[in-house]
Design an enzyme around this catalytic site. Structure first.
Site, PDB file in Angstrom:
ATOM      1  N   LYS A  16       0.833  -1.240  -0.027  1.00 13.59           N
ATOM      2  CA  LYS A  16       0.066  -0.051   0.103  1.00 13.59           C
ATOM      3  C   LYS A  16       0.817   1.390   0.150  1.00 13.59           C
ATOM      4  O   LYS A  16       0.707   2.289  -0.783  1.00 13.59           O
ATOM      5  CB  LYS A  16      -0.786   0.052   1.061  1.00 13.59           C
ATOM      6  CG  LYS A  16      -1.885  -1.143   1.515  1.00 13.59           C
ATOM      7  CD  LYS A  16      -2.953  -1.042   2.683  1.00 13.59           C
ATOM      8  CE  LYS A  16      -2.240  -0.972   3.898  1.00 13.59           C
ATOM      9  NZ  LYS A  16      -1.398  -2.081   4.339  1.00 13.59           N
ATOM     10  N   ARG A  91      -9.082   1.308   9.106  1.00 11.31           N
ATOM     11  CA  ARG A  91      -8.823   0.127   9.604  1.00 11.31           C
ATOM     12  C   ARG A  91      -9.600  -0.623  10.519  1.00 11.31           C
ATOM     13  O   ARG A  91      -9.454  -1.785  10.602  1.00 11.31           O
ATOM     14  CB  ARG A  91      -7.402   0.334  10.332  1.00 11.31           C
ATOM     15  CG  ARG A  91      -6.141  -0.229   9.402  1.00 11.31           C
ATOM     16  CD  ARG A  91      -4.948  -0.104  10.483  1.00 11.31           C
ATOM     17  NE  ARG A  91      -3.833  -0.497  10.398  1.00 11.31           N
ATOM     18  CZ  ARG A  91      -2.741   0.135   9.713  1.00 11.31           C
ATOM     19  NH1 ARG A  91      -2.720   0.925   9.248  1.00 11.31           N
ATOM     20  NH2 ARG A  91      -1.788  -0.784   9.629  1.00 11.31           N
ATOM     21  N   ARG A 130      12.054  -5.526   4.426  1.00  7.21           N
ATOM     22  CA  ARG A 130      11.608  -4.080   3.912  1.00  7.21           C
ATOM     23  C   ARG A 130      12.577  -3.122   4.803  1.00  7.21           C
ATOM     24  O   ARG A 130      12.847  -3.100   5.976  1.00  7.21           O
ATOM     25  CB  ARG A 130      10.081  -3.837   4.472  1.00  7.21           C
ATOM     26  CG  ARG A 130       9.731  -2.318   4.320  1.00  7.21           C
ATOM     27  CD  ARG A 130       8.160  -2.328   4.338  1.00  7.21           C
ATOM     28  NE  ARG A 130       7.523  -2.513   5.548  1.00  7.21           N
ATOM     29  CZ  ARG A 130       6.174  -2.259   5.693  1.00  7.21           C
ATOM     30  NH1 ARG A 130       5.765  -2.155   4.802  1.00  7.21           N
ATOM     31  NH2 ARG A 130       5.782  -2.192   7.150  1.00  7.21           N
ATOM     32  N   ARG A 163      11.660  -0.963  10.218  1.00  2.00           N
ATOM     33  CA  ARG A 163      10.774  -0.479  11.286  1.00  2.00           C
ATOM     34  C   ARG A 163      10.794  -1.507  12.336  1.00  2.00           C
ATOM     35  O   ARG A 163      10.952  -2.832  12.194  1.00  2.00           O
ATOM     36  CB  ARG A 163       9.293  -0.621  10.340  1.00  2.00           C
ATOM     37  CG  ARG A 163       9.098   0.687   9.735  1.00  2.00           C
ATOM     38  CD  ARG A 163       7.827   0.649   8.843  1.00  2.00           C
ATOM     39  NE  ARG A 163       6.797   0.298   9.699  1.00  2.00           N
ATOM     40  CZ  ARG A 163       5.396   0.320   9.260  1.00  2.00           C
ATOM     41  NH1 ARG A 163       5.154   0.458   7.649  1.00  2.00           N
ATOM     42  NH2 ARG A 163       4.481  -0.492   9.816  1.00  2.00           N
ATOM     43  N   ARG A 174       0.463  -8.481  13.543  1.00  6.84           N
ATOM     44  CA  ARG A 174      -0.156  -7.305  12.872  1.00  6.84           C
ATOM     45  C   ARG A 174      -0.910  -8.023  11.680  1.00  6.84           C
ATOM     46  O   ARG A 174      -2.031  -7.684  11.442  1.00  6.84           O
ATOM     47  CB  ARG A 174       1.123  -6.669  12.187  1.00  6.84           C
ATOM     48  CG  ARG A 174       1.520  -5.497  13.230  1.00  6.84           C
ATOM     49  CD  ARG A 174       2.797  -4.874  12.679  1.00  6.84           C
ATOM     50  NE  ARG A 174       2.643  -4.294  11.352  1.00  6.84           N
ATOM     51  CZ  ARG A 174       3.567  -4.000  10.424  1.00  6.84           C
ATOM     52  NH1 ARG A 174       4.849  -4.670  10.373  1.00  6.84           N
ATOM     53  NH2 ARG A 174       3.244  -3.303   9.135  1.00  6.84           N
TER      54      ARG A 174
HETATM   55  P1  AMP Z   1       1.072   1.184   8.863  1.00  7.82           P
HETATM   56  O1  AMP Z   1       2.482   1.900   8.593  1.00  7.82           O
HETATM   57  O2  AMP Z   1       0.118   1.364   8.305  1.00  7.82           O
HETATM   58  O3  AMP Z   1       1.495  -0.412   8.862  1.00  7.82           O
HETATM   59  O4  AMP Z   1       0.978   1.572  10.481  1.00  7.82           O
HETATM   60  C1  AMP Z   1       1.683   1.035  11.557  1.00  7.82           C
HETATM   61  C2  AMP Z   1       1.181   0.917  12.956  1.00  7.82           C
HETATM   62  O5  AMP Z   1       0.532   2.268  13.126  1.00  7.82           O
HETATM   63  C3  AMP Z   1      -0.059  -0.127  12.711  1.00  7.82           C
HETATM   64  O6  AMP Z   1       0.411  -1.333  13.190  1.00  7.82           O
HETATM   65  C4  AMP Z   1      -0.898   0.353  13.864  1.00  7.82           C
HETATM   66  O7  AMP Z   1      -0.399   0.159  15.352  1.00  7.82           O
HETATM   67  C5  AMP Z   1      -0.791   1.990  13.705  1.00  7.82           C
HETATM   68  N1  AMP Z   1      -1.816   2.602  12.925  1.00  7.82           N
HETATM   69  C6  AMP Z   1      -1.676   3.062  11.680  1.00  7.82           C
HETATM   70  N2  AMP Z   1      -2.904   3.319  11.029  1.00  7.82           N
HETATM   71  C7  AMP Z   1      -3.718   3.100  11.990  1.00  7.82           C
HETATM   72  C8  AMP Z   1      -5.257   3.312  11.926  1.00  7.82           C
HETATM   73  N3  AMP Z   1      -5.868   3.612  10.823  1.00  7.82           N
HETATM   74  N4  AMP Z   1      -5.843   2.711  13.024  1.00  7.82           N
HETATM   75  C9  AMP Z   1      -5.287   2.151  14.273  1.00  7.82           C
HETATM   76  N5  AMP Z   1      -4.087   2.065  14.112  1.00  7.82           N
HETATM   77  C10 AMP Z   1      -3.177   2.599  12.956  1.00  7.82           C
END
Ligand code: AMP
Length: 218
Positions: A16, A91, A130, A163, A174
């Site tokens: 994404k 989400r 990654r 990360r 996750r």
């Molecule tokens: P991502 O970079 O999109 O994989 O997000 C990394 C982490 O940020 C996720 O595992 C969540 O802990 C938090 N996070 C990001 N976006 C959201 C969201 N829309 N709702 C809840 N937690 C989020």
């Protein structure tokens, strides 16, 4: 796609972020990643960052309320008044409802969703190799998209790092949280005739071609 707000759905590792960044560069649409915003808040040590860090480190979702405030403010910014690509938001079903309400309030068209589909065994491989630029968030992969110079971002010269939530145990958590809380959104958007599924396997350029077609067509 006539919608000016496109939600990129898909599990962690589906691509994404990579695709949203490329599409934003190609179209001039704003790329809004709640994950990037939260990581910036954690790095800055802000109140939001302090509240979010524990959840993120465990691979859990940050509470809806914090996300809702973050996104409402971001969608009001000048650069979000044209097309918007939402990456990592919504989400949860509550967040999807909130997005629908927010778009009505802002006088915008309803969002359309594109789901990037990738087989589960590929996701772990993608996430574990990654690397992300600490400055501009550009994403690399040790096997499929190595930087020209090890550890350095091709785009901005920033430092690359894994990360903290891409460690194997956190990745499993996750993926499980995604299945439980976010996968139902695919049915939600499909039921509203607002979903296009896109095959996420292949090179980033191949997937980008499919996505552009989906966004132009639905
Ligand atoms: P991502 O970079 O999109 O994989 O997000 C990394 C982490 O940020 C996720 O595992 C969540 O802990 C938090 N996070 C990001 N976006 C959201 C969201 N829309 N709702 C809840 N937690 C989020």
């Amino acid at each position: 796609m006539s919608a000016q707000t496109v939600v990129l759905l898909g599990p962690p590792g589906a691509g994404k972020g990579t695709q949203a960044a490329a599409l934003a560069r190609a179209t001039g649409w704003a790329h809004i990643s709640t994950g990037d915003m939260l990581r910036a808040a954690v790095a800055a040590g802000s109140a939001l960052g302090q509240a979010a860090k524990g959840y993120m480190d465990r691979g859990d979702y940050v509470p809806d309320q914090l996300i809702v405030e973050l996104i409402a403010e971001r969608m009001a910014a000048p650069d979000a008044q044209g097309g918007v690509l939402l990456d990592g938001f919504p989400r949860t079903p509550a967040q999807a409802d909130m997005l629908d309400e927010l778009l009505i309030r802002l006088g915008r068209e309803p969002a359309a969703a594109v789901s990037l589909e990738v087989a589960p065994d590929q996701l772990v491989r993608r996430l574990s190799g990654r690397l992300t630029c600490q400055s501009c968030q550009e994403v690399y992969h040790l096997e499929t998209r190595a930087p020209r110079q090890a550890g350095i971002c091709d785009v901005c010269g920033g430092q690359l790092a894994q990360r903290s939530d891409d460690q194997p145990e956190t990745v499993q958590r996750r993926l499980a949280v995604y299945q439980e809380k976010t996968a139902p959104l695919i049915a939600f958007y499909r039921a509203g005739h607002r979903l296009t599924a896109v095959d996420g396997l292949g090179t980033p350029a191949e997937v980008a071609g499919r996505l552009k077609e989906a966004i132009a067509w639905s």
